[in-house]
Design an enzyme around this catalytic site. Structure first.
Site, PDB file in Angstrom:
ATOM      1  N   ARG A 125      -4.957  58.239  46.606  1.00  0.00           N
ATOM      2  CA  ARG A 125      -4.095  58.531  46.831  1.00  0.00           C
ATOM      3  C   ARG A 125      -3.572  60.115  47.029  1.00  0.00           C
ATOM      4  O   ARG A 125      -3.291  60.558  46.633  1.00  0.00           O
ATOM      5  CB  ARG A 125      -2.740  57.594  45.407  1.00  0.00           C
ATOM      6  N   LYS A 147       0.109  67.462  59.777  1.00  0.00           N
ATOM      7  CA  LYS A 147       1.068  66.010  60.713  1.00  0.00           C
ATOM      8  C   LYS A 147      -0.416  65.603  60.779  1.00  0.00           C
ATOM      9  O   LYS A 147      -1.560  65.428  61.443  1.00  0.00           O
ATOM     10  CB  LYS A 147       1.483  65.630  61.772  1.00  0.00           C
ATOM     11  N   GLU A 189      -0.835  73.371  74.896  1.00  0.00           N
ATOM     12  CA  GLU A 189      -0.181  73.275  73.140  1.00  0.00           C
ATOM     13  C   GLU A 189       0.430  74.663  73.179  1.00  0.00           C
ATOM     14  O   GLU A 189       1.944  75.251  72.860  1.00  0.00           O
ATOM     15  CB  GLU A 189      -0.755  73.236  72.399  1.00  0.00           C
ATOM     16  N   LYS A 231       4.391  77.966  65.363  1.00  0.00           N
ATOM     17  CA  LYS A 231       4.631  76.678  64.635  1.00  0.00           C
ATOM     18  C   LYS A 231       4.843  76.896  63.098  1.00  0.00           C
ATOM     19  O   LYS A 231       5.306  76.261  62.368  1.00  0.00           O
ATOM     20  CB  LYS A 231       3.505  75.846  64.710  1.00  0.00           C
ATOM     21  N   GLU A 241       9.185  67.182  59.878  1.00  0.00           N
ATOM     22  CA  GLU A 241      10.350  65.963  60.806  1.00  0.00           C
ATOM     23  C   GLU A 241      11.957  66.287  60.875  1.00  0.00           C
ATOM     24  O   GLU A 241      11.768  64.566  61.039  1.00  0.00           O
ATOM     25  CB  GLU A 241       9.591  65.444  61.939  1.00  0.00           C
ATOM     26  N   ARG A 245      11.901  70.988  63.194  1.00  0.00           N
ATOM     27  CA  ARG A 245      10.190  70.261  64.060  1.00  0.00           C
ATOM     28  C   ARG A 245      10.086  69.867  64.688  1.00  0.00           C
ATOM     29  O   ARG A 245       9.321  69.621  65.785  1.00  0.00           O
ATOM     30  CB  ARG A 245       9.466  70.088  62.591  1.00  0.00           C
ATOM     31  N   ASN A 249       7.709  68.417  69.822  1.00  0.00           N
ATOM     32  CA  ASN A 249       7.703  67.196  70.666  1.00  0.00           C
ATOM     33  C   ASN A 249       7.224  67.804  71.943  1.00  0.00           C
ATOM     34  O   ASN A 249       8.204  66.383  72.894  1.00  0.00           O
ATOM     35  CB  ASN A 249       7.836  65.857  69.769  1.00  0.00           C
ATOM     36  N   HIS A 252       6.312  65.591  74.491  1.00  0.00           N
ATOM     37  CA  HIS A 252       4.774  64.807  74.285  1.00  0.00           C
ATOM     38  C   HIS A 252       5.863  63.098  74.430  1.00  0.00           C
ATOM     39  O   HIS A 252       4.482  62.290  73.778  1.00  0.00           O
ATOM     40  CB  HIS A 252       5.193  65.165  72.782  1.00  0.00           C
ATOM     41  N   HIS A 256       2.849  60.540  75.732  1.00  0.00           N
ATOM     42  CA  HIS A 256       2.212  59.439  74.822  1.00  0.00           C
ATOM     43  C   HIS A 256       2.156  58.056  75.998  1.00  0.00           C
ATOM     44  O   HIS A 256       1.668  57.403  75.738  1.00  0.00           O
ATOM     45  CB  HIS A 256       3.241  59.885  73.622  1.00  0.00           C
ATOM     46  N   HIS A 269      -5.286  64.542  75.576  1.00  0.00           N
ATOM     47  CA  HIS A 269      -3.357  64.924  75.375  1.00  0.00           C
ATOM     48  C   HIS A 269      -3.103  66.325  75.878  1.00  0.00           C
ATOM     49  O   HIS A 269      -1.729  65.958  76.189  1.00  0.00           O
ATOM     50  CB  HIS A 269      -4.071  65.434  73.952  1.00  0.00           C
TER      51      HIS A 269
END
Length: 365
Positions: A125, A147, A189, A231, A241, A245, A249, A252, A256, A269
């Protein structure tokens, strides 16, 4: 093990109250940083990949003799950012008796950082972890902000958690041996931050594109620091997000879709994001926001940084439409996209007419 700080080191704070941490940027940090100060128990596991392990893994272990530290080398490649690979981390932790006081240390690029962070978020956890990003993309993006995720054959980063590291140490010397293609992928990026939030930084990138391609240390230091500050500011204002935030993306959702269509073995990527940013820019222009001149500036900058701007051969409009609807950014059946009003000003929209989206896709094929 004592640290040897340098006056040349830069520090960027990610301000998240009790979960705040520093990003330290400097040359030779893997040899100088006091990592043991961030290992709260007696044990740690360095998670890396089979490419980085022989280059940096053993040297790192040799520095951490004050603690009981092991090393696990995962297969290298985006296609291994999977539940099956995640299981290798759990298997090692459990079979070697790691408890809640253990620390995971991610030594590698974005795949290693994301999968190690997710293991840290979920093992017993939640356990402590440290980011040591070795690629430009990881240094300016994936190591910052918490993330963590693994991919699924039906979608990228669909299984994950928000989980912040204890610290991030960015050693700029790692970039000197980075393959040219991976290095360029990280620059995508960097471009993103200028495109979404800082028109002046975008202009600086245009002026210094040749220096960045040549890996000029001074130019790189500026690019990395500015990217991390951009960032950190966004993450500090919207950690999970819920609003702002999402502008991170940009490019992206399209990118993606490309990665998923290629089963994570085609474009890197950052390369897919470069193509995706240009597609999003074209859609922004079709909505009457971004000027054709700014679209051309973005395309020219991406090309100057040796990034692809074309959709992979064989991928069609219907492939994009199908895969984009599986993206995490789809809420209540509405596809949210990050578009540009102008360079330096991004907006998240969920009301893009289907006809315009299809027109933008056609314009990119």
């Amino acid at each position: 093990m004592s640290s040897c700080p340098s006056a040349a080191d830069l520090t960027v704070k990610v301000d998240l109250a009790a979960r705040s941490y520093d990003i330290t940027i400097g040359a030779g940090l893997l040899e100088r940083a006091d990592l043991c100060a961030h290992i709260h128990g007696q044990r740690a596991l360095v998670v890396t990949n089979t490419t980085i392990a022989p280059l940096l893994g053993e040297q790192l272990l040799a520095r951490l003799t004050d603690k009981q530290v092991e090393l696990l080398a995962l297969p290298d490649g985006e296609q291994y950012k999977s539940l099956a690979t995640l299981e290798l981390i759990y298997q090692h932790l459990l079979s070697h008796g790691h408890d809640r006081k253990t620390t995971l240390i991610a030594l590698g690029g974005g795949v290693v950082g994301d999968i190690t962070g997710f293991a840290a978020a979920t093992y017993q956890r939640g356990v402590n972890f440290i980011q040591l990003p070795t690629t430009l993309l990881a240094q300016v993006d994936s190591s910052v902000g918490g993330k963590t995720a693994v991919n699924h054959p039906l979608g990228k980063n669909m299984i994950g958690a928000f989980y912040q590291p204890q610290a991030v140490f960015i050693d700029t010397e790692c970039l000197s041996t980075l393959p040219a293609r991976e290095y360029a992928a990280g620059l995508a990026e960097v471009v993103k931050y200028g495109a979404i939030a800082d028109r002046d930084f975008f202009g600086w990138l245009e002026q210094h594109s040749a220096a960045l391609v040549a890996r000029d240390p001074a130019a790189l230091a500026v690019a990395i620091e500015q990217s991390c500050r951009a960032k950190a500011a966004v993450v500090s204002s919207d950690e999970t997000e819920q609003g702002r935030r999402a502008i991170l993306n940009f490019g992206h959702t399209f990118g993606h879709a490309i990665e998923t269509w290629q089963n994570y073995v085609g474009l890197l990527h950052g390369e897919a994001v470069a193509v995706g940013m240009l597609m999003a820019a074209r859609l922004s222009a079709l909505r009457g926001w971004l000027s054709d001149g700014d679209v051309a500036r973005l395309e020219a900058l991406l090309r100057a940084l040796q990034l692809p701007t074309e959709v992979p051969a064989g991928m069609g409009r219907d492939d994009f439409a199908r895969l984009m609807l599986r993206d995490k950014k789809v809420l209540d059946g509405q596809l949210r996209l990050v578009l540009l009003h102008t360079i330096g000003a991004a907006v998240v929209v969920a009301d893009t007419p289907q006809t315009l989206l299809l027109e933008a896709l056609e314009a990119s094929l």
